[in-house]
Write a protein that holds these residues in place. Structure first.
Motif, PDB file in Angstrom:
ATOM      1  N   THR A  26      65.077  25.255  63.921  1.00 44.19           N
ATOM      2  CA  THR A  26      65.254  26.351  65.143  1.00 44.19           C
ATOM      3  C   THR A  26      65.874  25.437  66.345  1.00 44.19           C
ATOM      4  N   GLY A  27      65.392  24.230  66.252  1.00 45.65           N
ATOM      5  CA  GLY A  27      65.644  23.509  67.669  1.00 45.65           C
ATOM      6  C   GLY A  27      64.312  23.515  68.461  1.00 45.65           C
ATOM      7  N   PHE A  28      64.106  22.497  69.279  1.00 45.22           N
ATOM      8  CA  PHE A  28      63.220  22.526  70.166  1.00 45.22           C
ATOM      9  C   PHE A  28      63.410  23.139  71.421  1.00 45.22           C
ATOM     10  N   TYR A  29      63.055  24.604  71.327  1.00 48.22           N
ATOM     11  CA  TYR A  29      63.479  25.402  72.332  1.00 48.22           C
ATOM     12  C   TYR A  29      62.524  26.593  72.555  1.00 48.22           C
ATOM     13  N   PRO A  30      61.284  26.253  73.184  1.00 45.32           N
ATOM     14  CA  PRO A  30      60.187  27.187  72.984  1.00 45.32           C
ATOM     15  C   PRO A  30      60.626  28.645  73.799  1.00 45.32           C
ATOM     16  N   THR A  31      60.628  29.741  73.021  1.00 43.82           N
ATOM     17  CA  THR A  31      60.863  30.870  73.453  1.00 43.82           C
ATOM     18  C   THR A  31      60.065  32.114  72.738  1.00 43.82           C
ATOM     19  N   ASP A  32      60.252  33.259  73.225  1.00 43.14           N
ATOM     20  CA  ASP A  32      59.410  34.366  72.527  1.00 43.14           C
ATOM     21  C   ASP A  32      60.104  34.778  71.403  1.00 43.14           C
ATOM     22  N   HIS A  33      61.360  34.278  71.057  1.00 42.21           N
ATOM     23  CA  HIS A  33      62.159  34.516  69.758  1.00 42.21           C
ATOM     24  C   HIS A  33      61.536  33.655  68.294  1.00 42.21           C
ATOM     25  N   LEU A  34      60.596  32.682  68.847  1.00 39.91           N
ATOM     26  CA  LEU A  34      60.400  31.720  67.765  1.00 39.91           C
ATOM     27  C   LEU A  34      59.747  32.476  66.568  1.00 39.91           C
ATOM     28  N   PRO A  35      58.649  33.423  66.948  1.00 38.74           N
ATOM     29  CA  PRO A  35      58.217  34.055  65.582  1.00 38.74           C
ATOM     30  C   PRO A  35      58.979  34.722  64.671  1.00 38.74           C
ATOM     31  N   GLN A  36      60.189  35.062  65.165  1.00 34.49           N
ATOM     32  CA  GLN A  36      61.361  35.705  64.408  1.00 34.49           C
ATOM     33  C   GLN A  36      62.258  34.492  63.482  1.00 34.49           C
ATOM     34  N   GLU A  37      62.231  33.577  64.261  1.00 33.56           N
ATOM     35  CA  GLU A  37      63.246  32.178  63.522  1.00 33.56           C
ATOM     36  C   GLU A  37      62.345  31.546  63.127  1.00 33.56           C
ATOM     37  N   ALA A  38      60.978  31.396  62.976  1.00 32.72           N
ATOM     38  CA  ALA A  38      60.233  30.284  62.307  1.00 32.72           C
ATOM     39  C   ALA A  38      60.103  30.570  60.833  1.00 32.72           C
ATOM     40  N   ASP A  39      59.840  29.573  60.043  1.00 27.44           N
ATOM     41  CA  ASP A  39      59.875  29.448  58.524  1.00 27.44           C
ATOM     42  C   ASP A  39      58.407  30.289  58.253  1.00 27.44           C
ATOM     43  N   LYS A  40      58.403  31.506  57.543  1.00 27.65           N
ATOM     44  CA  LYS A  40      57.038  32.128  57.312  1.00 27.65           C
ATOM     45  C   LYS A  40      56.462  31.239  56.186  1.00 27.65           C
ATOM     46  N   ASN A  41      55.097  30.533  56.621  1.00 28.52           N
ATOM     47  CA  ASN A  41      54.397  29.839  55.796  1.00 28.52           C
ATOM     48  C   ASN A  41      55.061  28.353  55.103  1.00 28.52           C
ATOM     49  N   GLY A  42      56.184  28.184  56.043  1.00 31.21           N
ATOM     50  CA  GLY A  42      56.999  27.051  55.454  1.00 31.21           C
ATOM     51  C   GLY A  42      57.618  26.897  54.310  1.00 31.21           C
ATOM     52  N   GLU A  43      57.867  28.203  53.616  1.00 30.84           N
ATOM     53  CA  GLU A  43      58.278  28.428  52.256  1.00 30.84           C
ATOM     54  C   GLU A  43      59.648  28.107  52.228  1.00 30.84           C
ATOM     55  N   ARG A  44      60.722  28.484  52.893  1.00 29.59           N
ATOM     56  CA  ARG A  44      61.909  27.881  52.829  1.00 29.59           C
ATOM     57  C   ARG A  44      62.100  26.642  52.789  1.00 29.59           C
ATOM     58  N   THR A  45      61.449  25.724  53.864  1.00 23.04           N
ATOM     59  CA  THR A  45      61.473  24.300  53.892  1.00 23.04           C
ATOM     60  C   THR A  45      61.004  23.710  52.864  1.00 23.04           C
ATOM     61  N   GLN A  46      59.928  24.112  52.573  1.00 24.22           N
ATOM     62  CA  GLN A  46      59.192  23.318  51.287  1.00 24.22           C
ATOM     63  C   GLN A  46      59.960  23.421  49.970  1.00 24.22           C
ATOM     64  N   THR A  47      60.674  24.645  49.918  1.00 27.36           N
ATOM     65  CA  THR A  47      61.457  24.803  48.806  1.00 27.36           C
ATOM     66  C   THR A  47      62.553  23.930  48.723  1.00 27.36           C
ATOM     67  N   LEU A  48      63.424  23.811  50.157  1.00 31.88           N
ATOM     68  CA  LEU A  48      64.650  23.349  49.780  1.00 31.88           C
ATOM     69  C   LEU A  48      64.366  21.578  49.822  1.00 31.88           C
ATOM     70  N   LEU A  49      63.416  21.273  50.609  1.00 31.99           N
ATOM     71  CA  LEU A  49      63.166  19.677  50.371  1.00 31.99           C
ATOM     72  C   LEU A  49      62.389  19.529  49.120  1.00 31.99           C
ATOM     73  N   SER A  50      61.719  20.380  48.408  1.00 31.79           N
ATOM     74  CA  SER A  50      61.151  20.008  46.947  1.00 31.79           C
ATOM     75  C   SER A  50      62.493  19.832  46.308  1.00 31.79           C
ATOM     76  N   GLN A  51      63.326  20.992  46.197  1.00 39.78           N
ATOM     77  CA  GLN A  51      64.421  20.824  45.241  1.00 39.78           C
ATOM     78  C   GLN A  51      65.307  19.603  45.578  1.00 39.78           C
ATOM     79  N   LEU A  52      65.617  19.221  46.648  1.00 42.22           N
ATOM     80  CA  LEU A  52      66.374  17.984  47.202  1.00 42.22           C
ATOM     81  C   LEU A  52      65.560  16.694  46.490  1.00 42.22           C
ATOM     82  N   ALA A  53      64.543  16.715  46.814  1.00 46.08           N
ATOM     83  CA  ALA A  53      63.420  15.366  46.441  1.00 46.08           C
ATOM     84  C   ALA A  53      63.809  15.399  45.115  1.00 46.08           C
ATOM     85  N   LYS A  54      63.398  16.413  44.328  1.00 45.64           N
ATOM     86  CA  LYS A  54      63.434  16.054  42.832  1.00 45.64           C
ATOM     87  C   LYS A  54      64.774  15.938  42.265  1.00 45.64           C
ATOM     88  N   LYS A  55      65.700  16.533  42.757  1.00 46.77           N
ATOM     89  CA  LYS A  55      67.037  16.413  42.342  1.00 46.77           C
ATOM     90  C   LYS A  55      67.715  14.735  42.456  1.00 46.77           C
TER      91      LYS A  55
END
Length: 264
Positions: A47-76
């Motif tokens: 998101t960039g470090f920019y604390p705003t009221d929009h963060l709940p909409q932009e944040a990664d829910k339960n970190g799922e997208r991030t963990q999936t991407l990083l896990s795929q790249l690490a394993k690959k």
């Protein structure tokens, strides 16, 4: 033991979450061409470090997208990834969360930034963490904190007393305090006699320029890498065989006198 570490000094685009995820994948694909053992990303790269009221909409829910991407790249690529940090949404609260992924693509640790940067009102938008973490990458004892946490030596020493040879500091640190960034990270490496990898973002957050100047330091505080202020992927090699010798020569952990320290 020698290990190659890739510092991914990323130009994070504030608020453009899809672009940032795509760009992380690009940077990783660039870095793995040099066959590093560990990849390291900066703070809040989604998101960039920019604390705003929009963060709940932009944040990664339960970190799922991030963990999936990083896990795929690490394993690959059979590479360890210190995933910088991302804004995550858990139980309707936003956290500044780091994920650590091993070569098999398994998330082996996570850390929520403990100290909120109050001058930017971070505490109004991010929930602070309450626990340190320690983990192993290729049998190396490691730990990390995030950005503003580096100003609190107590938290780093709390973890390093358990045994840490390699420490990571993802950040989005501004140019106006670049000298602090360099001195604080160097001091933490020297006083804890450990290798330290500090990866900062670059580019702009509104009118504020991120400093870049990511660092790879040895336990003497000497620079193995010192990047510039633009986006860059750089590879440095650490030699962990020197750590024991340094600690024998100046044994700060043996010479501590905790019975007379009063920090409350």
């Amino acid at each position: 033991m020698k290990k190659k570490i890739a510092l991914l000094q990323m130009d994070v685009t504030v608020g453009d979450v899809d672009r940032n995820y795509y760009h992380v994948e690009e940077l990783v694909e660039t870095a793995v061409k040099e066959s590093p053992d560990i990849l390291v990303l900066p703070e809040t790269w989604n998101t960039g470090f920019y604390p705003t009221d929009h963060l709940p909409q932009e944040a990664d829910k339960n970190g799922e997208r991030t963990q999936t991407l990083l896990s795929q790249l690490a394993k690959k690529h059979a590479v360890n990834i210190v995933g910088g940090s991302v804004a995550t949404l858990r139980d309707n609260k936003v956290y500044n969360t780091s994920y650590i992924v091993n070569r098999e693509g398994t998330v082996i640790s996570q850390y929520d930034k403990i100290h909120s940067f109050t001058p930017a009102k971070e505490e109004k938008f991010f929930q602070g963490g309450e626990q340190t973490h320690r983990f192993y990458l290729d049998e190396i004892p490691c730990s990390s904190v995030t950005c503003y946490d580096i100003r609190f030596p107590e938290i780093i020493r709390t973890t390093t007393l358990q045994g840490v040879d390699l420490f990571f500091v993802p950040a989005q640190w501004p140019t106006m305090r670049q000298r602090h960034w360099e001195i604080l990270n160097t001091a933490r490496a020297i006083e804890n006699q450990m290798f330290l990898c500090a990866v900062n973002a670059c580019g702009y957050i509104g009118k504020i320029k991120c400093a870049g100047n990511s660092l790879l330091l040895d336990p003497w505080g000497d620079e193995l890498l010192h990047l510039g202020d633009s986006e860059e992927v750089a590879i440095g090699t650490i030699d962990l065989s020197v750590t024991d010798d340094i600690r024998r020569k100046i044994n700060v952990f043996r010479d501590r006198k905790p019975n007379i320290y009063h920090l409350d």
